[in-house]
Design a protein around this motif. Structure first.
Motif, mmCIF file in Angstrom:
data_model
loop_
_atom_site.group_PDB
_atom_site.id
_atom_site.type_symbol
_atom_site.label_atom_id
_atom_site.label_comp_id
_atom_site.label_asym_id
_atom_site.label_seq_id
_atom_site.Cartn_x
_atom_site.Cartn_y
_atom_site.Cartn_z
ATOM 1 N N ILE A 1 17.347 8.962 11.197
ATOM 2 C CA ILE A 1 16.670 9.530 10.029
ATOM 3 C C ILE A 1 16.515 8.502 8.917
ATOM 4 C CG2 ILE A 1 17.073 11.123 8.092
ATOM 5 C CD1 ILE A 1 18.204 13.084 10.146
ATOM 6 N N ALA A 2 15.375 8.571 8.246
ATOM 7 C CA ALA A 2 15.164 7.851 6.984
ATOM 8 C C ALA A 2 14.373 8.768 6.066
ATOM 9 C CB ALA A 2 14.417 6.543 7.205
ATOM 10 N N HIS A 3 14.815 8.915 4.845
ATOM 11 C CA HIS A 3 14.040 9.760 3.912
ATOM 12 C C HIS A 3 12.899 8.935 3.323
ATOM 13 C CE1 HIS A 3 15.212 8.287 -0.180
ATOM 14 N NE2 HIS A 3 16.355 7.958 0.386
ATOM 15 N N TYR A 4 11.746 9.567 3.199
ATOM 16 C CA TYR A 4 10.577 8.845 2.712
ATOM 17 C C TYR A 4 10.256 9.143 1.254
ATOM 18 C CZ TYR A 4 7.648 13.065 3.374
ATOM 19 O OH TYR A 4 7.105 14.337 3.313
ATOM 20 N N ASP A 5 10.877 10.154 0.672
ATOM 21 C CA ASP A 5 10.605 10.444 -0.732
ATOM 22 C C ASP A 5 11.305 9.408 -1.615
ATOM 23 O OD1 ASP A 5 13.069 11.697 0.169
ATOM 24 O OD2 ASP A 5 13.223 12.575 -1.834
ATOM 25 N N ILE A 6 10.777 9.225 -2.824
ATOM 26 C CA ILE A 6 11.353 8.273 -3.759
ATOM 27 C C ILE A 6 11.581 8.959 -5.097
ATOM 28 C CG2 ILE A 6 10.343 6.249 -2.663
ATOM 29 C CD1 ILE A 6 8.157 6.281 -4.792
ATOM 30 N N ALA A 7 12.447 8.359 -5.913
ATOM 31 C CA ALA A 7 12.661 8.881 -7.264
ATOM 32 C C ALA A 7 11.362 8.745 -8.045
ATOM 33 C CB ALA A 7 13.787 8.115 -7.949
ATOM 34 N N PRO A 8 11.013 9.738 -8.846
ATOM 35 C CA PRO A 8 9.741 9.709 -9.581
ATOM 36 C C PRO A 8 9.590 8.463 -10.446
ATOM 37 C CG PRO A 8 10.756 11.874 -9.719
ATOM 38 C CD PRO A 8 11.780 10.970 -9.100
ATOM 39 N N ASP A 9 8.389 7.928 -10.459
ATOM 40 C CA ASP A 9 8.020 6.813 -11.336
ATOM 41 C C ASP A 9 8.814 5.546 -11.067
ATOM 42 O OD1 ASP A 9 6.182 8.518 -12.727
ATOM 43 O OD2 ASP A 9 7.872 9.338 -13.871
ATOM 44 N N ASN B 1 0.833 -1.208 0.000
ATOM 45 C CA ASN B 1 0.000 0.000 0.000
ATOM 46 C C ASN B 1 0.865 1.253 0.000
ATOM 47 O OD1 ASN B 1 -2.235 -1.678 0.172
ATOM 48 N ND2 ASN B 1 -2.419 -1.478 2.394
ATOM 49 N N PHE B 2 1.955 1.215 0.752
ATOM 50 C CA PHE B 2 2.877 2.343 0.824
ATOM 51 C C PHE B 2 3.487 2.624 -0.547
ATOM 52 C CE2 PHE B 2 7.066 4.077 2.640
ATOM 53 C CZ PHE B 2 6.525 5.320 2.904
ATOM 54 N N LEU B 3 3.903 1.555 -1.235
ATOM 55 C CA LEU B 3 4.509 1.724 -2.560
ATOM 56 C C LEU B 3 3.493 2.243 -3.577
ATOM 57 C CD1 LEU B 3 6.740 -1.473 -2.917
ATOM 58 C CD2 LEU B 3 7.252 0.706 -1.816
ATOM 59 N N ALA B 4 2.234 1.952 -3.336
ATOM 60 C CA ALA B 4 1.193 2.354 -4.288
ATOM 61 C C ALA B 4 0.743 3.790 -4.089
ATOM 62 C CB ALA B 4 -0.006 1.418 -4.162
ATOM 63 N N LEU B 5 1.307 4.479 -3.068
ATOM 64 C CA LEU B 5 0.880 5.843 -2.759
ATOM 65 C C LEU B 5 2.069 6.806 -2.818
ATOM 66 C CD1 LEU B 5 -1.355 4.990 0.327
ATOM 67 C CD2 LEU B 5 -2.174 5.667 -1.939
ATOM 68 N N PRO B 6 2.673 6.965 -3.991
ATOM 69 C CA PRO B 6 3.878 7.805 -4.066
ATOM 70 C C PRO B 6 3.649 9.257 -3.687
ATOM 71 C CG PRO B 6 3.044 7.309 -6.265
ATOM 72 C CD PRO B 6 2.293 6.435 -5.318
ATOM 73 N N ASN B 7 2.417 9.722 -3.793
ATOM 74 C CA ASN B 7 2.135 11.131 -3.492
ATOM 75 C C ASN B 7 1.509 11.338 -2.116
ATOM 76 O OD1 ASN B 7 3.016 11.995 -6.102
ATOM 77 N ND2 ASN B 7 1.067 11.294 -6.943
ATOM 78 N N ARG C 1 22.587 -0.299 -8.448
ATOM 79 C CA ARG C 1 22.172 -0.113 -9.840
ATOM 80 C C ARG C 1 20.661 -0.263 -9.999
ATOM 81 N NH1 ARG C 1 24.719 -4.298 -12.765
ATOM 82 N NH2 ARG C 1 25.975 -5.050 -11.025
ATOM 83 N N LEU C 2 20.032 -0.957 -9.055
ATOM 84 C CA LEU C 2 18.573 -1.096 -9.091
ATOM 85 C C LEU C 2 17.867 0.174 -8.623
ATOM 86 C CD1 LEU C 2 18.103 -4.694 -7.630
ATOM 87 C CD2 LEU C 2 17.825 -3.986 -10.016
ATOM 88 N N MET C 3 18.568 0.993 -7.835
ATOM 89 C CA MET C 3 17.962 2.217 -7.326
ATOM 90 C C MET C 3 17.522 3.116 -8.471
ATOM 91 S SD MET C 3 20.760 2.787 -4.286
ATOM 92 C CE MET C 3 20.526 4.572 -4.219
ATOM 93 N N HIS C 4 16.354 3.738 -8.299
ATOM 94 C CA HIS C 4 15.796 4.677 -9.278
ATOM 95 C C HIS C 4 15.375 3.971 -10.568
ATOM 96 C CE1 HIS C 4 18.273 8.139 -7.251
ATOM 97 N NE2 HIS C 4 17.501 7.477 -6.414
#
Length: 293
Positions: A66-74, A13-19, A260-263
């Protein structure tokens, strides 16, 4: 690798809610009896965890985790950095019921993925600057980034700037050695190697002792260590420093597959490993128990 059934049902559910990731974090913690507050700084929404006052003692240094919660777009962002977010959310729930002093402060930061062109773009940079202006200076920063794949903790290798005050160098070295001590006390195989900058860069730039912790599979950690010994430009590439354009493609191919899998679309649930989350939990619990003056 991992199946979605091995993770909390909320993970997908978390992955499905990028915004709506900030709202998700707050609701997840609220359901576990943990209060939070949103701290807005320069358009970023950082989430601060409000833990009971009984967990703090002014005689010891504060540990900001700390952990950042933002992700690379798309991109799915399953490892970068949903893995650390979930580990830290569950850690916060444990701390809320902790019987004793932990002196831990927790932030989920926004805007880490904006720092590719310079550390001042990072949300952590403006957050650290704001903390300084509020008189918060004397504490240690632990950054967790991509801890959902592999069983080998990697402590980011950093050297304090040549012009850094001796007091800062002393505190940074004490923090660095403290993390290594935690790894060893837990019986973990670990490495101290260069890694891409995370939110630690923004805090270091503002004079806070800050370390970054990530995980790699053991085969990738060994191959990366060997690759670093064979090519000095690889360390420069990892640190986002200038390297010959003709070497960029080859250098990228020598990075651990995890990085290499990142982004990319490959940063998905199927790429994760189940053991990683338990190891991260042990490290976080050990940090809570660590006390420094």
């Amino acid at each position: 690798m991992i199946s979605s059934a091995a993770l909390p049902p909320e993970y997908e559910n978390f992955l499905a809610l990028p915004n709506s990731r900030a709202d998700f974090i707050q609701k997840y913690l609220e359901a576990r009896g943990v209060e939070t507050a949103v701290i807005g700084v320069e358009g970023k929404r950082h989430i601060y965890v409000k833990l009971p006052r009984s967990g703090y003692n002014a005689a010891f240094r504060v540990k900001t985790i700390i952990a950042h919660y933002d992700i690379a777009p798309d991109t799915p962002g399953a490892n970068d950095n949903s893995s650390s977010v979930f580990c830290l959310m569950d850690f916060a729930a444990r701390l809320a019921k902790f019987n004793g002093v932990h002196n831990c402060r927790i932030f989920f930061t926004d805007g880490e993925e904006l720092g590719s062109e310079g550390v001042k773009e990072q949300g952590a940079f403006s957050l650290a600057s704001t903390m300084q202006k509020c008189g918060i200076r004397d504490e240690d920063i632990y950054v967790f980034d991509c801890v959902g794949r592999g069983t080998v903790p990697l402590l980011g290798l950093n050297v304090p700037p040549a012009k850094a005050p001796a007091s800062f160098v002393k505190k940074y070295q004490a923090l660095d050695m403290g993390v290594k001590g935690i790894f060893s006390s837990l019986g973990l195989s670990w490495v101290n190697l260069p890694m891409p900058y995370s939110d630690n860069a923004g805090f270091l730039a503002n004079g806070f002792p800050a370390v970054a912790i990530t995980f790699l599979p053991d085969s990738e950690a060994a191959a990366y260590m060997a690759a670093l010994q064979g090519d000095a430009d690889l360390m420069r590439y990892v640190k986002n420093l200038d390297v010959p354009d003709s070497k960029i493609e080859a250098l990228h191919a020598r990075l651990p597959l995890t990085w290499r899998l990142m982004h990319t679309d490959g940063d998905n649930i199927a790429s994760l490993t189940p053991q990683s989350f338990a190891i991260a939990a042990r490290i976080l619990d050990a940090i809570a128990l660590r006390k420094t003056i």
